[in-house]
Design a protein around this motif. Sequence first.
Motif, PDB file in Angstrom:
ATOM      1  N   GLY A 229      39.603  91.341  53.544  1.00  0.00           N
ATOM      2  CA  GLY A 229      40.299  90.342  53.019  1.00  0.00           C
ATOM      3  C   GLY A 229      39.702  89.300  52.815  1.00  0.00           C
ATOM      4  N   ASP A 230      39.049  88.813  53.252  1.00  0.00           N
ATOM      5  CA  ASP A 230      38.003  87.128  52.896  1.00  0.00           C
ATOM      6  C   ASP A 230      36.931  87.133  51.763  1.00  0.00           C
ATOM      7  OD1 ASP A 230      36.695  89.399  54.142  1.00  0.00           O
ATOM      8  OD2 ASP A 230      35.188  87.887  55.383  1.00  0.00           O
ATOM      9  N   THR A 231      36.765  88.411  51.371  1.00  0.00           N
ATOM     10  CA  THR A 231      36.229  88.916  50.553  1.00  0.00           C
ATOM     11  C   THR A 231      37.263  88.919  49.176  1.00  0.00           C
ATOM     12  OG1 THR A 231      35.241  90.856  51.988  1.00  0.00           O
ATOM     13  CG2 THR A 231      34.252  90.613  48.776  1.00  0.00           C
TER      14      THR A 231
ATOM     15  N   CYS B 142      27.968  90.234  56.527  1.00  0.00           N
ATOM     16  CA  CYS B 142      27.772  89.383  54.826  1.00  0.00           C
ATOM     17  C   CYS B 142      28.262  90.858  54.177  1.00  0.00           C
ATOM     18  CB  CYS B 142      26.345  89.632  54.086  1.00  0.00           C
ATOM     19  SG  CYS B 142      25.525  89.310  53.056  1.00  0.00           S
ATOM     20  N   GLU B 143      28.895  89.963  53.097  1.00  0.00           N
ATOM     21  CA  GLU B 143      29.335  90.999  52.254  1.00  0.00           C
ATOM     22  C   GLU B 143      28.607  90.384  50.669  1.00  0.00           C
ATOM     23  OE1 GLU B 143      32.365  90.450  56.045  1.00  0.00           O
ATOM     24  OE2 GLU B 143      31.926  88.847  53.888  1.00  0.00           O
ATOM     25  N   LEU B 144      28.922  91.657  50.015  1.00  0.00           N
ATOM     26  CA  LEU B 144      28.279  91.715  48.430  1.00  0.00           C
ATOM     27  C   LEU B 144      29.690  92.213  47.516  1.00  0.00           C
ATOM     28  CD1 LEU B 144      25.818  92.782  50.956  1.00  0.00           C
ATOM     29  CD2 LEU B 144      24.410  92.567  48.637  1.00  0.00           C
TER      30      LEU B 144
ATOM     31  N   HIS C 113      28.002  90.111  37.483  1.00  0.00           N
ATOM     32  CA  HIS C 113      27.678  88.734  38.373  1.00  0.00           C
ATOM     33  C   HIS C 113      27.625  89.336  39.731  1.00  0.00           C
ATOM     34  CE1 HIS C 113      28.286  85.231  35.255  1.00  0.00           C
ATOM     35  NE2 HIS C 113      29.307  86.592  34.873  1.00  0.00           N
ATOM     36  N   LEU C 114      27.217  88.427  40.156  1.00  0.00           N
ATOM     37  CA  LEU C 114      27.167  89.203  42.171  1.00  0.00           C
ATOM     38  C   LEU C 114      28.086  87.748  43.155  1.00  0.00           C
ATOM     39  CD1 LEU C 114      25.459  91.070  43.961  1.00  0.00           C
ATOM     40  CD2 LEU C 114      23.460  89.590  44.565  1.00  0.00           C
ATOM     41  N   LEU C 115      28.502  88.025  44.151  1.00  0.00           N
ATOM     42  CA  LEU C 115      28.826  87.291  44.571  1.00  0.00           C
ATOM     43  C   LEU C 115      28.398  87.917  46.261  1.00  0.00           C
ATOM     44  CD1 LEU C 115      31.309  85.612  46.178  1.00  0.00           C
ATOM     45  CD2 LEU C 115      32.913  87.563  46.793  1.00  0.00           C
ATOM     46  N   LEU C 116      27.543  87.228  46.953  1.00  0.00           N
ATOM     47  CA  LEU C 116      27.032  87.480  48.346  1.00  0.00           C
ATOM     48  C   LEU C 116      27.654  85.801  48.918  1.00  0.00           C
ATOM     49  CD1 LEU C 116      24.714  88.497  49.332  1.00  0.00           C
ATOM     50  CD2 LEU C 116      23.028  86.630  49.277  1.00  0.00           C
ATOM     51  N   ASP C 117      28.691  86.799  49.910  1.00  0.00           N
ATOM     52  CA  ASP C 117      29.451  85.897  51.004  1.00  0.00           C
ATOM     53  C   ASP C 117      28.170  86.095  52.666  1.00  0.00           C
ATOM     54  OD1 ASP C 117      31.001  84.468  52.372  1.00  0.00           O
ATOM     55  OD2 ASP C 117      32.979  85.216  51.887  1.00  0.00           O
ATOM     56  N   LEU C 118      27.921  85.098  52.377  1.00  0.00           N
ATOM     57  CA  LEU C 118      26.864  85.034  53.891  1.00  0.00           C
ATOM     58  C   LEU C 118      27.982  84.840  54.990  1.00  0.00           C
ATOM     59  CD1 LEU C 118      23.171  84.144  52.095  1.00  0.00           C
ATOM     60  CD2 LEU C 118      24.225  86.402  52.928  1.00  0.00           C
TER      61      LEU C 118
END
Length: 612
Positions: A338-340, A365-367, A356-361
């Motif tokens: 759910g954080d993504t 790590c979620e992409l 568009h690319l989301l990179l949650d480090l």
Amino acid sequence: MIIRIKNYGEVEIEDSKTLLLNLIENHIRIDNICNGKGTCGKCKVRFIQGVPEATPADLRYLSTEELEEGIRLACQVKPQKGMEINVNLPNSFDRKNTVLRRDDQITLDPGLKGIFLTIPQPSLEDERGDWDRIVDEYRKVMPEQSLALPSLGVLERLPRILREQNYRITVVTWQNRVIDIQSGDGAALHGLAIDIGTTSVAVALINLKTAEVLGSVSTENGQTAFGGDVISRIAYAGEGVKNRLQLTEAVRSTINTLIDGLVHQHKIARKSIYKMTIVSNTTMSHLFLGLDVSNLAVSPYVSVYNQALEFFAQDLGLGSNPEAVVQILPNIGSFVGGDTVGALIGAPEVLAQGNHLLLDLGTNCELVLKTEKMMLACSTAAGPAFEGAGIFHGMRAKPGAIEGIKISEEGVELRVIGDEEALGICGSGLIDGIAQMRQAGIINRKGAFVDPAHKDCSLSDELKSRICKKEDYWEFVFAFGQQNKKDISLGQRDIEALQLAKGAVCAGIKTLVSLAGISLQDLDSIVMAGTFATYLKKESILSIGLTPHTDPEKIKMAGNAAHLGAICALLNQGTFAEGAELARRIRHVELGGDKTFTSFFMRSMYLEPTLP
């Protein structure tokens, strides 16, 4: 057996368990990344009496000065009668709430209402019950909405509240259900947006009548005492229900401590907190709810739930109004939680037209890749190194951590959090340091050190003096230790750990791009989210190939987008519903065993720009 712990007094422990495990079971917080395996060197305690012999792990991770002061690693100590120790509690400094950005274009519609009513008083001619009077009067004000029965707790308080203010009350409703009745007019309505991260937890307090964020606080997740990453916590929880519930209690206690601080600081009534929205990764949400996580440890990595959930605070032991509604954003699949979804809400530019690319480090790590035709998501096991875990002198981002490095022929320039003496290196310092070492020619594209004694080595004498041989590996010293303190350095194994992490991220990006049928050149933006990512230099991440090489202007820093998404979903129930729909539209890609990912991974280990 009894031992004494400074500031705690006498504590009963079991001599069959390590000191670390005993401290954890007595709820005494202590740094612990590797879950007691003796490979992180973080669980330091000082012995006042009964100092044990130093173990090989102590000798490896502790300086001469620390050993002489009686400091040992708790995971290596077998308790003995007469021991007295001092536990250095982890520093609560946390930067999660400092990167919270706010979009003021939020339509306020939290699904929560406070309706003021003046209720006719009973008489011999009007013997209706108290609840019946409220229902009848409410229908006059809100004819389009009927009221469902409240809880027994609300009914129990009803007679007193009605008569306290001569039948002038405020009915607080969640959708069509009465969750509280307050005496008088002007009822306060507050909400909490909660971000449960693997490393830290953040809570924002919001006025649900004005949408104002009153305050945001964060601290280390209490679960870190049981391991620094999701894999170690899944393993601990898998040892039995007691262990799993320990993890549940730890994170709930962390949240309640933050709630207590906000209530005290902003002088609000705890009972005025009527709604909470929670974002977290899949493992953290399961452990928060006390759910079995054993199936997340084995392929095909199945969760207990993926849909959006809703509970009442009293069922979760949270320190708010017991009838407060607690909503949890849905998981996308496997370790993409759910954080993504929250990050996508908090960084809506990812959903704009184009690719568009989301990179949650973070610790994980979620992409997410969004194109005009599809949305794909995956997760990579990249976080431990980024958070300082597995790095010999690694530490979390707190005072004393090196967060920025510049290397020139004249030497090394450091930026240390809090402008203090360097104690270690956090994630941003790790990436910065390796990028600078590569640029200076201290290491090559494979991450291997140059030999400073080789005749072809062109480094300055100052830089050569900082390259040292330790046992069977090289290291580069950023800060020389004083008075028997250890040097702060990066060694060959640290670089390899970073290469594994960055290789996984880069390979994950390439895999999603390949599956979407586009090229790296087709990306219109790379949006980097998360507290850790906020402090990274674009030049450093591009030079080592953490992301595809692109125009730096295409890289956008979104701050703590997941927490911002939780705030948006808290303030607007439609946004929460959109998040649930968004999660259903995204296709989850499992990278484990994927041949395409494996091929990309092997080619993504080099410390050089990743060209299209």
